[in-house]
Enzyme design. Structure first.
Site, PDB file in Angstrom:
ATOM      1  N   ASP A  33       0.819  -1.216   0.000  1.00 43.58           N
ATOM      2  CA  ASP A  33       0.000   0.000   0.000  1.00 43.58           C
ATOM      3  C   ASP A  33       0.856   1.270   0.000  1.00 43.58           C
ATOM      4  O   ASP A  33       2.085   1.215   0.157  1.00 43.58           O
ATOM      5  CB  ASP A  33      -0.957   0.001   1.215  1.00 43.58           C
ATOM      6  CG  ASP A  33      -0.309  -0.539   2.478  1.00 43.58           C
ATOM      7  OD1 ASP A  33       0.936  -0.466   2.580  1.00 43.58           O
ATOM      8  OD2 ASP A  33      -1.021  -1.030   3.355  1.00 43.58           O
TER       9      ASP A  33
ATOM     10  N   ASP B  49      -7.295  -3.304  14.325  1.00 47.03           N
ATOM     11  CA  ASP B  49      -8.685  -3.571  13.907  1.00 47.03           C
ATOM     12  C   ASP B  49      -8.756  -4.725  12.900  1.00 47.03           C
ATOM     13  O   ASP B  49      -9.786  -4.932  12.264  1.00 47.03           O
ATOM     14  CB  ASP B  49      -9.315  -2.302  13.309  1.00 47.03           C
ATOM     15  CG  ASP B  49      -8.600  -1.822  12.043  1.00 47.03           C
ATOM     16  OD1 ASP B  49      -7.581  -2.433  11.641  1.00 47.03           O
ATOM     17  OD2 ASP B  49      -9.059  -0.826  11.444  1.00 47.03           O
TER      18      ASP B  49
ATOM     19  N   HIS C 278      -7.180  -5.120  10.059  1.00 47.81           N
ATOM     20  CA  HIS C 278      -7.033  -4.860   8.623  1.00 47.81           C
ATOM     21  C   HIS C 278      -5.738  -5.478   8.109  1.00 47.81           C
ATOM     22  O   HIS C 278      -4.742  -5.499   8.815  1.00 47.81           O
ATOM     23  CB  HIS C 278      -7.106  -3.358   8.294  1.00 47.81           C
ATOM     24  CG  HIS C 278      -5.944  -2.542   8.752  1.00 47.81           C
ATOM     25  ND1 HIS C 278      -6.073  -1.273   9.268  1.00 47.81           N
ATOM     26  CD2 HIS C 278      -4.602  -2.785   8.771  1.00 47.81           C
ATOM     27  CE1 HIS C 278      -4.885  -0.790   9.559  1.00 47.81           C
ATOM     28  NE2 HIS C 278      -3.972  -1.681   9.268  1.00 47.81           N
TER      29      HIS C 278
ATOM     30  N   GLU D  84      -9.679  -2.001   5.226  1.00 48.34           N
ATOM     31  CA  GLU D  84     -10.291  -1.636   6.501  1.00 48.34           C
ATOM     32  C   GLU D  84     -11.521  -2.490   6.785  1.00 48.34           C
ATOM     33  O   GLU D  84     -12.053  -3.138   5.880  1.00 48.34           O
ATOM     34  CB  GLU D  84     -10.681  -0.149   6.450  1.00 48.34           C
ATOM     35  CG  GLU D  84      -9.515   0.795   6.171  1.00 48.34           C
ATOM     36  CD  GLU D  84      -8.543   0.914   7.346  1.00 48.34           C
ATOM     37  OE1 GLU D  84      -8.360  -0.056   8.099  1.00 48.34           O
ATOM     38  OE2 GLU D  84      -7.942   1.995   7.511  1.00 48.34           O
TER      39      GLU D  84
HETATM   40  P1  PGA Z   1       2.263  -1.618  12.322  1.00 47.00           P
HETATM   41  O1  PGA Z   1       1.139  -1.474  11.218  1.00 47.00           O
HETATM   42  O2  PGA Z   1       3.172  -2.695  11.885  1.00 47.00           O
HETATM   43  O3  PGA Z   1       2.925  -0.290  12.363  1.00 47.00           O
HETATM   44  O4  PGA Z   1       1.557  -1.955  13.607  1.00 47.00           O
HETATM   45  C1  PGA Z   1       0.566  -2.579  10.617  1.00 47.00           C
HETATM   46  C2  PGA Z   1      -0.685  -2.208   9.865  1.00 47.00           C
HETATM   47  O5  PGA Z   1      -1.373  -1.254  10.244  1.00 47.00           O
HETATM   48  O6  PGA Z   1      -1.005  -2.885   8.887  1.00 47.00           O
END
Ligand code: PGA
Length: 295
Positions: A72, A143, A145, A150
């Site tokens: 992404d 959450d 995702h 999302e």
């Molecule tokens: P993080 O993010 O590794 O910084 O916790 C992961 C994500 O939000 O996909």
């Protein structure tokens, strides 16, 4: 599904890096046959990238015949790829500039493209032209995702533009001086379906703040409100987590998968590195660590 449980973040990162290393070595990539790797950003994969850089510097692996596709990228006029918070910058600074990958083979979505939909379509096309993804490595949000899919995202979604959920904006504010107003609200992301098409998926989940998401990912049903749960239906998914991330799991789940660690650890046993191959060293000559210490 495999669930690999390591004591802490560092050991989980090392296990994941060894797994990627072995996959690349065993694939024997060459000019006619590239290994295609999907990659995440965020704080979770940081140490895994450090380990991969170490293996590259040791001569264990090369990325010369590896193509990468990132999950992404942010969208926004204020979010040019040169900005330190962009995922382009993250990948370049934390990984790509330290290894021998051809920059033309390191794909990251362009969140500043004039036509975002065309950019997403072209990305899917590039993945297809590369022969699909061999191993997609992903991280998740608290959450649940996966990439920027999302809660409520279609579980057969493809690469597209997404509005970020409030939880994601809050979670990512730490990369923007904790100023919520500076966090982009839109992103380009591969879809759940894009990741599902990969031959194999490895998802890194560490920290107590992700424990509920891990529980939703593996102990409850497939649910588009926890998009990572879609991978229950993928034939080859490995969740790599630390102890903290297991806090919401049933004791019997944790016991079962911990009892399989001697099997899982075989997957990260040292295999003949490119350096050793060059020197004509046989695999058997390499001291094999005890199974319970191989991480
Ligand atoms: P993080 O993010 O590794 O910084 O916790 C992961 C994500 O939000 O996909």
């Amino acid at each position: 599904m495999r669930l690999v449980i390591l004591d802490d973040y560092d050991l989980a990162s090392e296990w994941a890096a060894k797994y990627i290393r072995n996959k690349i070595i065993q694939f024997k990539p060459c000019a006619e046959r590239y290994f295609t790797l999907g990659l995440p950003t965020g704080s979770t994969p940081f140490s895994c990238y450090q380990k991969l850089i170490e293996y590259y510097r040791n001569g264990d692996i090369s990325f010369k015949y590896v193509k990468t596709f990132n999950m992404d990228e942010y969208v926004g006029e204020l979010m040019q790829r040169e900005k330190p918070e962009s995922y382009h910058s993250y990948m370049w600074n934390n990984f790509f500039k330290h290894i021998d990958i051809d920059p033309a083979n390191a794909h990251v979505l362009d969140g500043n493209a004039d036509d975002l939909e065309a950019e997403c379509e072209a990305y899917e096309q590039k993945i297809a032209e590369a022969g699909g993804i061999e191993l997609f490595v992903g991280g998740i949000g608290p959450d649940g995702h996966i990439a920027f899919n999302e809660p409520g995202s279609s579980l057969v979604s493809r690469t597209r533009v997404k509005m970020l959920a409030k939880d994601t904006i809050v979670a990512n504010a730490r990369f923007f001086g904790n100023d919520l107003l500076k966090v982009p609200t839109m992103a380009l992301t591969v879809g759940v379906g894009t990741v599902m098409d990969s031959k194999e998926v490895m998802i890194l989940i560490t920290g107590a703040h992700k424990a509920f998401a891990l529980y939703k990912a593996i102990e409850e049903g497939v649910n588009h409100m926890w998009t990572v749960s879609a991978f229950q239906q993928h034939p080859r998914t490995i969740f790599v987590c630390d102890e903290d991330a297991t806090l919401e799991l049933r004791v019997k789940t944790v016991k079962y998968f911990k009892g399989l660690m001697h099997v899982h650890n075989k997957l990260v046993d040292p295999v003949l590195s490119i350096k050793e191959k060059h020197l004509g060293i046989k695999t058997e000559s390499k001291p094999r660590p005890r199974q319970d210490q191989d991480i």
